[in-house]
Design a protein around this motif. Structure first.
Motif, short mmCIF file in Angstrom:
data_model
loop_
_atom_site.label_atom_id
_atom_site.label_comp_id
_atom_site.label_asym_id
_atom_site.label_seq_id
_atom_site.Cartn_x
_atom_site.Cartn_y
_atom_site.Cartn_z
N ASN A 1 8.18 -9.27 -3.55
CA ASN A 1 7.39 -8.09 -3.86
C ASN A 1 7.84 -6.93 -2.98
OD1 ASN A 1 5.24 -9.25 -5.69
ND2 ASN A 1 5.01 -10.59 -3.92
N ILE A 2 7.70 -5.71 -3.50
CA ILE A 2 7.98 -4.50 -2.72
C ILE A 2 6.71 -3.67 -2.74
CG2 ILE A 2 9.35 -2.40 -2.52
CD1 ILE A 2 11.60 -3.92 -4.02
N MET A 3 6.18 -3.37 -1.56
CA MET A 3 4.93 -2.61 -1.44
C MET A 3 5.15 -1.47 -0.46
SD MET A 3 3.19 -6.27 -1.21
CE MET A 3 4.74 -6.73 -0.51
N VAL A 4 4.96 -0.24 -0.93
CA VAL A 4 5.20 0.93 -0.09
C VAL A 4 4.01 1.87 -0.16
CG1 VAL A 4 6.69 2.91 0.36
CG2 VAL A 4 7.69 0.76 -0.45
N GLY A 5 3.41 2.20 0.96
CA GLY A 5 2.28 3.13 1.03
C GLY A 5 1.13 2.54 1.80
N TYR A 6 0.23 3.40 2.23
CA TYR A 6 -0.95 2.98 2.98
C TYR A 6 -1.75 1.98 2.15
CZ TYR A 6 -5.51 3.28 5.26
OH TYR A 6 -6.70 2.99 5.88
N GLN A 7 -1.95 0.80 2.64
CA GLN A 7 -2.66 -0.30 1.99
C GLN A 7 -2.11 -0.69 0.63
OE1 GLN A 7 -6.88 0.65 2.12
NE2 GLN A 7 -6.99 0.20 4.30
N ALA A 8 -0.87 -0.41 0.39
CA ALA A 8 -0.24 -0.80 -0.88
C ALA A 8 -0.13 -2.32 -0.96
CB ALA A 8 1.15 -0.18 -0.99
N GLY A 9 -0.46 -2.87 -2.09
CA GLY A 9 -0.33 -4.31 -2.32
C GLY A 9 -1.39 -5.16 -1.66
N ASN A 10 -2.47 -4.56 -1.20
CA ASN A 10 -3.49 -5.34 -0.52
C ASN A 10 -4.26 -6.29 -1.44
OD1 ASN A 10 -2.79 -4.41 1.92
ND2 ASN A 10 -4.55 -3.10 2.22
N ALA A 11 -4.19 -6.07 -2.74
CA ALA A 11 -4.85 -6.98 -3.68
C ALA A 11 -3.99 -8.21 -3.97
CB ALA A 11 -5.18 -6.26 -4.99
N LEU A 12 -2.73 -8.16 -3.60
CA LEU A 12 -1.84 -9.29 -3.86
C LEU A 12 -2.10 -10.42 -2.87
CD1 LEU A 12 1.66 -7.63 -4.38
CD2 LEU A 12 0.04 -8.38 -6.11
N THR A 13 -2.15 -11.63 -3.38
CA THR A 13 -2.22 -12.79 -2.49
C THR A 13 -1.11 -13.77 -2.83
OG1 THR A 13 -3.82 -13.86 -3.96
CG2 THR A 13 -4.70 -12.63 -2.07
N THR A 14 -0.92 -14.02 -4.14
CA THR A 14 0.10 -14.99 -4.55
C THR A 14 1.05 -14.44 -5.61
OG1 THR A 14 -1.36 -15.89 -6.23
CG2 THR A 14 -1.43 -16.93 -4.06
N ALA A 15 0.99 -13.17 -5.88
CA ALA A 15 1.81 -12.58 -6.96
C ALA A 15 3.29 -12.57 -6.60
CB ALA A 15 1.33 -11.16 -7.25
N ASN A 16 4.13 -12.55 -7.64
CA ASN A 16 5.58 -12.54 -7.45
C ASN A 16 6.22 -11.37 -8.20
OD1 ASN A 16 5.67 -15.08 -6.01
ND2 ASN A 16 5.25 -16.06 -7.97
N LYS A 17 7.28 -10.84 -7.65
CA LYS A 17 8.16 -9.86 -8.30
C LYS A 17 7.43 -8.60 -8.77
CE LYS A 17 11.11 -13.64 -9.65
NZ LYS A 17 11.54 -14.51 -10.72
N ASN A 18 6.70 -7.96 -7.87
CA ASN A 18 6.00 -6.71 -8.17
C ASN A 18 6.58 -5.58 -7.33
OD1 ASN A 18 3.53 -7.49 -9.87
ND2 ASN A 18 3.54 -9.01 -8.24
N VAL A 19 6.51 -4.37 -7.87
CA VAL A 19 6.83 -3.17 -7.12
C VAL A 19 5.58 -2.31 -7.13
CG1 VAL A 19 8.26 -1.10 -7.00
CG2 VAL A 19 9.27 -3.28 -7.76
N ILE A 20 5.03 -2.06 -5.96
CA ILE A 20 3.78 -1.30 -5.84
C ILE A 20 4.02 -0.15 -4.90
CG2 ILE A 20 1.40 -1.43 -5.09
CD1 ILE A 20 1.53 -4.44 -5.80
N LEU A 21 3.80 1.06 -5.42
CA LEU A 21 4.04 2.27 -4.64
C LEU A 21 2.80 3.14 -4.66
CD1 LEU A 21 7.52 3.15 -6.18
CD2 LEU A 21 7.10 1.90 -4.07
N GLY A 22 2.41 3.66 -3.50
CA GLY A 22 1.33 4.63 -3.45
C GLY A 22 0.17 4.23 -2.57
N TYR A 23 -0.66 5.20 -2.32
CA TYR A 23 -1.84 5.06 -1.48
C TYR A 23 -2.82 4.09 -2.10
CZ TYR A 23 -6.00 6.57 1.11
OH TYR A 23 -7.12 6.62 1.90
N GLN A 24 -3.12 3.00 -1.44
CA GLN A 24 -4.03 1.94 -1.87
C GLN A 24 -3.71 1.40 -3.27
OE1 GLN A 24 -7.92 3.75 -1.23
NE2 GLN A 24 -8.00 2.89 0.82
N ALA A 25 -2.46 1.44 -3.66
CA ALA A 25 -2.06 0.95 -4.98
C ALA A 25 -1.97 -0.58 -4.93
CB ALA A 25 -0.72 1.53 -5.37
N GLY A 26 -2.31 -1.22 -6.04
CA GLY A 26 -2.16 -2.66 -6.20
C GLY A 26 -3.09 -3.44 -5.36
#
Length: 180
Positions: A155-180
């Motif tokens: 996974n690629i997570m960029v931004g303040y709290q980006a990807g915080n909802a992910l626990t077991t996900a695979n192959k995601n790109v999450i960009l932005g403030y509190q995204a994902g």
């Protein structure tokens, strides 16, 4: 500076508050290590080419190879992991027991990686991992990015709290403030 038998081509500088020699591992076949700071390399036995600078940095390292830890408790619980880089207070340090090829830059960056590998965390509390992180190949940049990821991979997570909802996900790109 300690006079250590069988600590070939290595340097260990530390002292206890009473001026006595600090506790270290057996250092029986450790080679090419540099440790500076109280409680550094307290468990080291045969790990080679490690660098640990800071109070308790690399303190749990036993057989790991080629790790670099800079900062208080950086890499503190890495035991047999190889080629990790932790720069900052407790970076790659909280539970990273056997994980290898992890990079944590910042306060608590990549702190909860246990057996995961090839993760990159840049930022305060970045890729903190909830409890124990076993994910591989993740990249997180930003304050508290990917703080809950546990076993997700690539996974690629960029931004303040980006990807915080992910626990077991695979192959995601999450960009932005509190995204994902």
């Amino acid at each position: 500076s300690m006079d250590i038998t069988n600590f070939t081509d290595s340097l260990l500088i530390q002292t206890n508050s009473d001026g006595s020699a600090p506790t270290t591992g057996t250092l029986s076949s450790a080679t090419g290590n540099i440790g500076i700071g109280k409680n550094t390399f307290t468990a080291l036995t045969s790990g080679d080419y490690n660098t640990a600078i800071g109070d308790t940095a690399g303190g749990g390292l036993t057989t790991g190879i080629g790790n670099t830890f800079l900062g208080k408790t950086a890499g503190e619980l890495v035991s047999s992991g190889n080629y990790n880089i932790g720069v900052g207070y407790d970076a790659v340090g909280g539970r990273a027991t056997t994980g290898s090829h992890n990079i944590g830059l910042g306060y608590y960056a990549c702190d909860k990686v246990t057996s995961g590998g090839n993760n990159i965390a840049l930022g305060e509390n970045c890729m903190l991992g909830g409890t124990d992180m076993t994910g591989n190949g993740n990249i997180a940049m930003g304050e508290t990015a990917a703080v809950n990821i546990v076993s997700g991979d690539h996974n690629i997570m960029v931004g303040y709290q980006a990807g915080n909802a992910l626990t077991t996900a695979n192959k995601n790109v999450i960009l932005g403030y509190q995204a994902g």
